[in-house]
Scaffold this motif. Sequence first.
Motif, PDB file in Angstrom:
ATOM      1  N   UNK A   1       1.246  11.232   9.383  1.00 19.35           N
ATOM      2  CA  UNK A   1       0.308  11.670  10.415  1.00 19.35           C
ATOM      3  C   UNK A   1       0.278  10.808  11.664  1.00 19.35           C
ATOM      4  N   UNK A   2       0.515   9.499  11.534  1.00 16.68           N
ATOM      5  CA  UNK A   2       0.256   8.603  12.654  1.00 16.68           C
ATOM      6  C   UNK A   2       1.463   7.845  13.179  1.00 16.68           C
TER       7      UNK A   2
ATOM      8  N   UNK B   1       0.829  -1.208   0.000  1.00 17.57           N
ATOM      9  CA  UNK B   1       0.000   0.000   0.000  1.00 17.57           C
ATOM     10  C   UNK B   1       0.862   1.256   0.000  1.00 17.57           C
ATOM     11  N   UNK B   2       0.206   2.368  -0.304  1.00 12.72           N
ATOM     12  CA  UNK B   2       0.822   3.683  -0.155  1.00 12.72           C
ATOM     13  C   UNK B   2       0.613   4.093   1.297  1.00 12.72           C
ATOM     14  N   UNK B   3       1.690   4.218   2.047  1.00  8.77           N
ATOM     15  CA  UNK B   3       1.604   4.549   3.471  1.00  8.77           C
ATOM     16  C   UNK B   3       1.977   5.994   3.765  1.00  8.77           C
ATOM     17  N   UNK B   4       1.878   6.856   2.773  1.00 14.71           N
ATOM     18  CA  UNK B   4       2.263   8.254   2.952  1.00 14.71           C
ATOM     19  C   UNK B   4       1.481   8.903   4.091  1.00 14.71           C
ATOM     20  N   UNK B   5       0.169   8.816   4.067  1.00 16.02           N
ATOM     21  CA  UNK B   5      -0.644   9.470   5.095  1.00 16.02           C
ATOM     22  C   UNK B   5      -0.342   8.910   6.478  1.00 16.02           C
ATOM     23  N   UNK B   6      -0.207   7.593   6.573  1.00 15.32           N
ATOM     24  CA  UNK B   6       0.062   6.964   7.858  1.00 15.32           C
ATOM     25  C   UNK B   6       1.409   7.406   8.424  1.00 15.32           C
ATOM     26  N   UNK B   7       2.434   7.434   7.579  1.00 13.07           N
ATOM     27  CA  UNK B   7       3.758   7.832   8.052  1.00 13.07           C
ATOM     28  C   UNK B   7       3.814   9.319   8.393  1.00 13.07           C
TER      29      UNK B   7
ATOM     30  N   UNK C   1       4.840   6.663  14.908  1.00  7.56           N
ATOM     31  CA  UNK C   1       5.631   7.182  16.022  1.00  7.56           C
ATOM     32  C   UNK C   1       7.080   7.498  15.632  1.00  7.56           C
ATOM     33  N   UNK C   2       7.448   7.150  14.407  1.00  8.34           N
ATOM     34  CA  UNK C   2       8.787   7.439  13.899  1.00  8.34           C
ATOM     35  C   UNK C   2       8.662   8.146  12.562  1.00  8.34           C
ATOM     36  N   UNK C   3       9.732   8.728  12.099  1.00  7.05           N
ATOM     37  CA  UNK C   3       9.698   9.445  10.823  1.00  7.05           C
ATOM     38  C   UNK C   3       9.892   8.480   9.658  1.00  7.05           C
ATOM     39  N   UNK C   4       9.637   8.974   8.484  1.00  5.17           N
ATOM     40  CA  UNK C   4       9.818   8.182   7.274  1.00  5.17           C
ATOM     41  C   UNK C   4      11.300   8.025   6.923  1.00  5.17           C
ATOM     42  N   UNK C   5      12.171   8.642   7.692  1.00  4.38           N
ATOM     43  CA  UNK C   5      13.617   8.512   7.471  1.00  4.38           C
ATOM     44  C   UNK C   5      14.065   7.051   7.509  1.00  4.38           C
ATOM     45  N   UNK C   6      13.339   6.212   8.252  1.00  3.22           N
ATOM     46  CA  UNK C   6      13.675   4.789   8.339  1.00  3.22           C
ATOM     47  C   UNK C   6      13.654   4.117   6.967  1.00  3.22           C
ATOM     48  N   UNK C   7      12.837   4.614   6.060  1.00  3.01           N
ATOM     49  CA  UNK C   7      12.731   3.997   4.742  1.00  3.01           C
ATOM     50  C   UNK C   7      14.015   4.117   3.929  1.00  3.01           C
TER      51      UNK C   7
END
Length: 80
Positions: free
Chosen positions: A60-61, A52-58, A63-69
Amino acid sequence: MEELPLFSRSQLALRNGQDREEIWVAYQGLIYELNGSRLWRNGQHYGQWAGQDLTAELDQKAPHSAEHLKRFKLVGRLLL
């Protein structure tokens, strides 16, 4: 830099760790392969499903930033 292949949402959905072994998620139009992550076994991570596209979840919701990706392989772009 090499041009990344484009994938549709239906192609992304097949990489959910259930239908195929690949575990992919999209974030801000980019698709990452999470196969090596022990936290995404079976395509699920704390209530979120791969494929899925997890943009909104990452954004808004999570507990960590999208930097992990950035630790994971970039495999393509999401066809919008």
